[in-house]
Design a protein around this motif. Structure first.
Motif, short mmCIF file in Angstrom:
data_model
loop_
_atom_site.label_atom_id
_atom_site.label_comp_id
_atom_site.label_asym_id
_atom_site.label_seq_id
_atom_site.Cartn_x
_atom_site.Cartn_y
_atom_site.Cartn_z
N ASN A 1 0.81 -1.21 0.00
CA ASN A 1 0.00 0.00 0.00
C ASN A 1 0.85 1.27 0.00
O ASN A 1 0.55 2.25 0.68
CB ASN A 1 -0.98 -0.01 1.18
N ALA A 2 1.92 1.23 -0.80
CA ALA A 2 2.76 2.41 -0.96
C ALA A 2 1.94 3.55 -1.58
O ALA A 2 1.01 3.32 -2.35
CB ALA A 2 3.96 2.08 -1.86
N GLN A 3 2.29 4.77 -1.22
CA GLN A 3 1.47 5.92 -1.58
C GLN A 3 2.07 6.70 -2.74
O GLN A 3 3.28 6.79 -2.91
CB GLN A 3 1.29 6.82 -0.37
N THR A 4 1.15 7.27 -3.54
CA THR A 4 1.51 8.08 -4.70
C THR A 4 0.60 9.30 -4.74
O THR A 4 -0.44 9.34 -4.06
CB THR A 4 1.28 7.29 -6.00
N PRO A 5 0.95 10.32 -5.53
CA PRO A 5 0.02 11.45 -5.68
C PRO A 5 -1.36 11.03 -6.18
O PRO A 5 -2.38 11.60 -5.76
CB PRO A 5 0.74 12.35 -6.69
N ALA A 6 -1.42 10.02 -7.04
CA ALA A 6 -2.72 9.55 -7.51
C ALA A 6 -3.54 8.97 -6.36
O ALA A 6 -4.75 9.19 -6.28
CB ALA A 6 -2.53 8.50 -8.61
#
Length: 266
Positions: free
Chosen positions: A36-41
């Motif tokens: 569940n790594a995070q990104t701007p999307a």
């Protein structure tokens, strides 16, 4: 008891799923293969999920699929090219102060709505909650954690600072000195310490995490909504008010409640 998987999604996009059953909404991070790594999307999807909540929702549970709640920012962010269609760190650094501030503010929107007075948010946290993952857990009002949880704020080791709204709740929960030590060293905070210093409201075996979050949700729904909303507003504002100002705020809130219960409210 309804499981999180058996409800039709209201919203599903970019690693975020929102489901609603009666007064309880569940926001699930749905990319377990990448912890569940995070990104701007993903941040935009979280912001949109908050805007999609029906007015009937009183409690929001935030959870992550798989072994980790969220291992933090996707490592692709640290490559020269960054994410496709997104400004890289170098692009951000080259922008004007106003543009840089606006971009970070937009990212922060994913972390702000969880403390709205009309809902109570619960983070159900297992495994790794690193950096942005730690800050997302801190964005919620309450934290139910599994006994395998590992909180860490690793931004300083990368030459950065925690900028996704996590510093204020962290200091509020554990105090300045401990917050500084946790952030500056980037060390892990495990379940027993998290409960002892106030990061975790409840610690349970990992297999019982979802059930514990649902049980807490049910307990929160037992009181009338308006009373919980007023109480949350009182508690959230207490740190910014003097003792006398808080007394006055309590009187005003109780006056509204009494009039409402007597059928004399607006």
């Amino acid at each position: 008891m309804t499981t999180f998987e058996n409800t039709e999604p209201v919203f599903e996009k970019d690693g975020v799923r929102l489901t609603v059953e009666d007064a309880v909404a569940t926001v699930t991070l749905t990319n377990p293969a990448k912890r569940n790594a995070q990104t701007p999307a993903l941040w935009r999807a979280l912001t949109e999920a908050g805007r999609s909540l029906p007015g009937s929702v009183r409690v929001v549970i935030l959870r992550g699929e798989g072994q980790s709640f969220s291992a933090g920012l996707d490592r692709q962010a640290f490559t020269p090219e960054g994410f496709d269609g997104e400004p890289s760190f170098l692009d951000m650094a080259r922008g004007s102060d106003a543009d840089l501030d606006a971009l970070i503010a937009a990212y922060q929107e994913a972390f702000t709505w969880w403390r709205r007075n009309d809902i109570v948010s619960i983070a159900a946290v297992q495994g790794h909650a690193i950096g942005a993952g730690f800050q997302l857990a801190l964005a919620c009002d309450l934290r139910v954690v599994a006994d395998d949880v590992q909180f860490a704020m690793r931004e300083t080791s990368l030459g950065l600072v925690p900028d996704l709204t996590g510093t204020h709740p962290l200091v509020s929960l554990v105090g300045y000195a401990r917050a500084l030590e946790i952030c500056a060293t980037g060390r892990f905070v495990h379940a027993d310490e998290a409960e002892r210093i106030g990061l975790a409201n409840i610690v349970v075996p990992a297999a019982e995490l979802d059930a514990a979050a649902q049980d807490l949700s049910a307990a929160l729904l037992a009181a009338p909504r308006a009373a919980v909303v007023e109480t949350k507003a009182l508690l959230r504002g207490a740190g910014e008010r003097s003792y006398e100002e808080q007394r006055a705020a309590e009187r005003a809130a109780q006056g509204r409640r009494l009039r409402d219960l007597a059928g004399l409210g607006d």
